[in-house]
Scaffold this active site. Structure first.
Site, short mmCIF file in Angstrom:
data_model
loop_
_atom_site.label_atom_id
_atom_site.label_comp_id
_atom_site.label_asym_id
_atom_site.label_seq_id
_atom_site.Cartn_x
_atom_site.Cartn_y
_atom_site.Cartn_z
CD GLU A 40 -2.85 -6.89 0.80
OE1 GLU A 40 -2.09 -5.70 0.79
OE2 GLU A 40 -3.54 -6.28 1.28
CE1 TYR A 123 1.34 -4.91 4.63
CE2 TYR A 123 0.66 -5.89 1.78
CZ TYR A 123 0.61 -5.09 3.16
OH TYR A 123 -0.94 -4.60 3.49
CG ASP A 141 1.39 -1.18 4.63
OD1 ASP A 141 1.27 -0.33 5.94
OD2 ASP A 141 0.24 -1.03 4.53
#
Ligand code: SF4
Length: 378
Positions: A40, A123, A141
């Site tokens: 990520e 997020y 996102d």
């Protein structure tokens, strides 16, 4: 959208995801929060194709959260070298260290604890919570925001607080139900493969029946993103200061290049970079040459600095600045004992041979320009 419509949309997206998802290495490790966390962070502002080789090398080098936590910052920056946005790497490193220090090396299941980790915003916390722990936590996102603004026909400017609030509320409503992790990933995958920024493939989209933008023909106009201010221009000088086959590098300590090694460098308009009192000239060349002199002096380096640049100027764009770098050369470099410089070996392609040292991409470009120029410094 009614609960029934939301259920239909979820089912369509999950069914599509099962058939269309790409085989990506972090998907095979969905139960490993560390591996998902690394992916990520790497994927923030970087394309999947670019991330893939870095991800494989990084996890080979630091296979576990503890291995990364125990690594020195130089090693981490070395493994991240070339991927850019180095602040991400520093925050990831601090984050895993905190997980070891406060949570015994296990990424916390509790959402608040996860979100208090360095570099873990809403997020990343949501991605870890839904993908690794199966929790109904939303993510928003760029991809998800694009899809939601289109499906729900949201035409207010994307950065506005109210728009963001609405997007998070929608994501929160949609994630509730079976397979929350796969649902979030289906949105990300849809944004990457179908609901793209330009020319979305609406006819092949599992959300087409629910999509307001498709019905109104506004898909490509959404989301509404106000024009960015253009990046500011800045002029720098860099000095390739050599001693035999080695080049002087200094460790950056600013926010941009902190933890990475780079060439002695300074802004042309930095205080004190006007022409030297003895030069008797005020030309741009004299100002740049004096800036090069200053860059060497502030790095604690002495040597024979050439009068002219050794390569054409190098252009480099950072997120908010457009840099023009004038490249000077110096030979017979010596380091002052108290300076932060090191003499590092550089191969014929301008690649630093010393392992465990992170080098900014700009430095690679400058070394390559100096190497390729007809009048080499070495
Ligand atoms: S129908 Fe088109 S605009 Fe709507 S979500 Fe699908 S790809 Fe995006």
């Amino acid at each position: 959208m009614s609960a029934e419509e939301i259920g239909r949309l979820r089912a369509a997206l999950l069914g599509w995801y099962d058939g269309a998802k790409r085989d990506l290495p972090w998907r095979e490790r969905a139960g490993d929060p560390y591996a998902v966390w690394v992916s990520e962070v790497m994927l923030q502002q970087t394309r999947v194709d670019t991330v893939l080789p870095y991800y494989a090398r990084f996890l080979e080098r630091f296979p576990t959260l503890r291995a990364l936590a125990e690594a020195r910052e130089d090693e981490v920056m070395g493994a991240w070298s070339g991927l850019g946005y180095y602040r991400r790497a520093r925050l990831l490193h601090s984050g895993v260290r905190e997980v070891v220090a406060r949570y015994g090396g296990e990424v916390p299941v509790d959402p608040q604890a996860r979100r208090s980790l360095p570099g873990v915003g809403r997020y990343t916390a949501g991605a870890l919570g839904s993908v690794c722990f199966g929790l109904e936590e939303p993510i928003v996102d760029g991809n998800v925001a694009r899809i939601l603004t289109r499906i729900f026909g949201i035409a207010s400017p994307l950065p506005e607080r109210e728009t963001q609030k609405r997007l998070w509320a929608l994501a929160e409503a949609l994630v509730v139900g079976e397979r929350p992790g796969d649902f979030n990933q289906s949105m990300m995958e849809l944004g990457a493969l179908v609901c793209t920024v330009k020319r979305p493939k609406c006819d092949a989209c599992p959300a087409r029946d629910a999509c307001v933008a498709r019905a109104e023909g506004t898909s490509e106009q959404l989301p509404l993103i106000p024009r960015k201010t253009p990046p500011q221009r800045a002029e720098l000088v860099a000095v390739v200061a050599t001693r035999g086959e080695r080049v002087v590098m200094v460790r950056g300590d600013d926010a941009l290049f902190g933890g990475l090694y780079g060439l002695p460098m300074t802004a042309v308009d930095a205080p004190g970079t006007g022409p030297a009192p003895s030069s008797g000239a005020d030309t741009p060349d004299a100002v740049r040459h004096n800036a090069a002199r200053l860059a060497l002096a502030s790095a604690g380096v002495s040597g024979r600095l050439g009068r002219e640049p050794v390569a054409p100027p190098v252009s480099h764009v950072l997120s908010h600045r457009r840099l023009t770098v004038h490249v000077y050369g110096a030979t017979h470099a010596r380091l002052a004992e108290a300076g932060s410089g090191r003499l590092l070996e550089v191969d014929a392609h301008g690649v630093v041979r010393t392992p465990d040292v992170g080098i900014a991409r700009l430095t690679h470009k400058v070394l390559e320009a100096a190497r390729s120029a007809p009048r080499s410094t070495r």
